[in-house]
Write an enzyme that holds these catalytic residues in place. Sequence first.
Site, PDB file in Angstrom:
ATOM      1  N   ARG A  83      90.679  87.636  22.887  1.00  0.00           N
ATOM      2  CA  ARG A  83      92.022  88.060  23.305  1.00  0.00           C
ATOM      3  C   ARG A  83      93.125  87.309  22.578  1.00  0.00           C
ATOM      4  NH1 ARG A  83      89.655  85.905  28.073  1.00  0.00           N
ATOM      5  NH2 ARG A  83      90.184  83.710  28.377  1.00  0.00           N
ATOM      6  N   ASP A  84      94.350  87.758  22.872  1.00  0.00           N
ATOM      7  CA  ASP A  84      95.593  87.092  22.477  1.00  0.00           C
ATOM      8  C   ASP A  84      95.885  87.204  20.973  1.00  0.00           C
ATOM      9  OD1 ASP A  84      95.365  86.375  25.149  1.00  0.00           O
ATOM     10  OD2 ASP A  84      94.710  84.323  24.734  1.00  0.00           O
ATOM     11  N   TYR A  99      96.792  91.910  28.533  1.00  0.00           N
ATOM     12  CA  TYR A  99      96.804  90.464  28.300  1.00  0.00           C
ATOM     13  C   TYR A  99      97.658  90.128  27.074  1.00  0.00           C
ATOM     14  CZ  TYR A  99      93.530  88.895  31.924  1.00  0.00           C
ATOM     15  OH  TYR A  99      92.932  88.546  33.115  1.00  0.00           O
ATOM     16  N   SER A 100      97.716  88.838  26.772  1.00  0.00           N
ATOM     17  CA  SER A 100      98.710  88.317  25.823  1.00  0.00           C
ATOM     18  C   SER A 100      98.586  88.907  24.424  1.00  0.00           C
ATOM     19  CB  SER A 100      98.592  86.802  25.746  1.00  0.00           C
ATOM     20  OG  SER A 100      99.142  86.258  26.910  1.00  0.00           O
ATOM     21  N   GLU A 157      92.116  80.024  23.460  1.00  0.00           N
ATOM     22  CA  GLU A 157      93.079  81.074  23.808  1.00  0.00           C
ATOM     23  C   GLU A 157      94.350  80.944  22.967  1.00  0.00           C
ATOM     24  OE1 GLU A 157      93.612  80.389  28.124  1.00  0.00           O
ATOM     25  OE2 GLU A 157      92.382  82.163  28.450  1.00  0.00           O
ATOM     26  N   LEU A 205     104.141  86.312  39.697  1.00  0.00           N
ATOM     27  CA  LEU A 205     103.663  85.253  38.801  1.00  0.00           C
ATOM     28  C   LEU A 205     103.903  85.609  37.343  1.00  0.00           C
ATOM     29  CD1 LEU A 205     100.377  83.258  38.985  1.00  0.00           C
ATOM     30  CD2 LEU A 205     100.914  84.502  36.876  1.00  0.00           C
ATOM     31  N   MET A 206     104.486  84.661  36.630  1.00  0.00           N
ATOM     32  CA  MET A 206     104.664  84.798  35.180  1.00  0.00           C
ATOM     33  C   MET A 206     103.802  83.746  34.506  1.00  0.00           C
ATOM     34  SD  MET A 206     108.091  83.983  33.003  1.00  0.00           S
ATOM     35  CE  MET A 206     107.756  82.234  33.118  1.00  0.00           C
ATOM     36  N   ASN A 207     103.119  84.136  33.426  1.00  0.00           N
ATOM     37  CA  ASN A 207     102.488  83.086  32.615  1.00  0.00           C
ATOM     38  C   ASN A 207     102.907  83.217  31.156  1.00  0.00           C
ATOM     39  OD1 ASN A 207     100.415  85.183  33.429  1.00  0.00           O
ATOM     40  ND2 ASN A 207      99.129  84.150  31.971  1.00  0.00           N
ATOM     41  N   ASP A 208     102.034  83.500  30.236  1.00  0.00           N
ATOM     42  CA  ASP A 208     102.328  83.299  28.811  1.00  0.00           C
ATOM     43  C   ASP A 208     103.555  84.053  28.291  1.00  0.00           C
ATOM     44  OD1 ASP A 208      99.736  82.561  29.372  1.00  0.00           O
ATOM     45  OD2 ASP A 208      98.823  83.778  27.815  1.00  0.00           O
TER      46      ASP A 208
END
Length: 468
Positions: free
Chosen positions: A158-159, A100-101, A217, A38-41
């Site tokens: 986060r991010d 995380y991002s 986010e 799985l890929m997200n941001d």
Amino acid sequence: MSEQHLLKQTLRAVMVGQQRAAADEHRPLWHLAPPVGLMNDPNGFIQFKQRYHLCYQWNPLACAHGAKYWGHWSSADLVNWQHEPLALAPAEEYESHGCYSGSAVDNDGVLTLIYTGNVKFDRGRTAWQCLATLNEQGEFDKQGPVLPLPAGYTGHVRDPKVWRHQDQWWMVLGAQDLSLQGKVLLLQSADLKNWILKGEMAGSGLGGLGPFGYMWECPDLFRLAGRDILVVCPQGLAAEAQRYLNTFQSGYFSGELDYASGSYQHGEFHELDHGFEFYAPQTTASDDGRRLLIGWMGVPDQDEFCQPTVAQGWIHTMTCPRELSWQQGKLFQRPARELQQLRSEPRLFTGVADSLPKIDIGSVELALQVDGDFSASFGGILQLNCDAQGLILTRTNRRTGAAEQRFWSGKVTTLQILCDRSSVEIFINQGEAVMSSRYFPGARPQLCLQGNGALTLHHWRLKRCVIE
Ligand code: FRU
């Protein structure tokens, strides 16, 4: 878990799964997608020493969210990409539940990542903002946490997106306050290591907004055409008849940031995309002065796992890279001009929609001039209706079987449509708005046009891009 263990597991997952993923009929020919898992941001998007770098939130071990890694691609031209050594694996205590991002900066010639170390406990969680620097081997050396959880916020912080302004580093950081309201924090640093919290730059209940979500986010702040644009993904906005229809939203404010006080005066929130799948975009400045954006063509918790690619061991793609501009008081997005190199010989059709032939849309670009009402069916499973009110995109929800729709209101004069196997990105009126969506047609999908509207249609087949 030890980095060695994670890397061994990842290598095995890629060895076992990549052929099947690559052979999937829904695999894009030129959009970025994970080798497996799985890929997200999009993360760490930057042009550094003439090359673009794009990292991505990645779970190589399963088509599920979880302890994320950062994968890493680079490219000279935003079209042909190469795999780089894995950027980050969640091996340390301060990132035990995911790297995380975050973003990337050029720190005096050193490519530096700023990301969130996510840590979950039995009850609750915390977050560390961390650094990593690129070494000679193209690998990132972790420098550890530079910022603990600020007081007054839950573990949902986060991010980080970092940029340079007047000899200082500035960070926007997504956060949730103790009353469970979404916020964007602004921080300042001279050296990327010591950060001063300037305050809440924007958020639910601030800057003229009423309640506006429980968590914000993936913030991003950049200057465009003399204004400060804040891109952010608020979670928890109630769906309305024709907007906020995805599980979580992604949009922008335009305003003015006063760096001295940290206050941000801004206008209304506008969604960045009107399609079914778009979230967590990240922007960067190119050497030639453009502001580029890449988004995730997915939305968390939105029937993700009903997508058929899961059975082939991979899920999600990025959007195409886009160029931003400010026109008519709005943020415009157009496909990055580099994508034109994918075009083959053009073909031209003119006439009323009913009279036009069916067109293969496996991997194509379509440019339409529109005069009147028409509808377009993509592979028989995604319908676009165009009339004087605007556009409606309709498909069948893969979980419930019910029809679902997305909307754009306004007069349509042109459409530029990019199709790549299992995605459609529709750019309206030279970029005034975009609708991005995944769809999963059968073999050899075709576009079928209907209606009395007069169309001029340019059509290019798009080549496969190179990922080495
Ligand atoms: C957005 C997001 C980020 C987080 C990352 C985890 O999709 O939830 O807030 O850093 O994904 O993968």
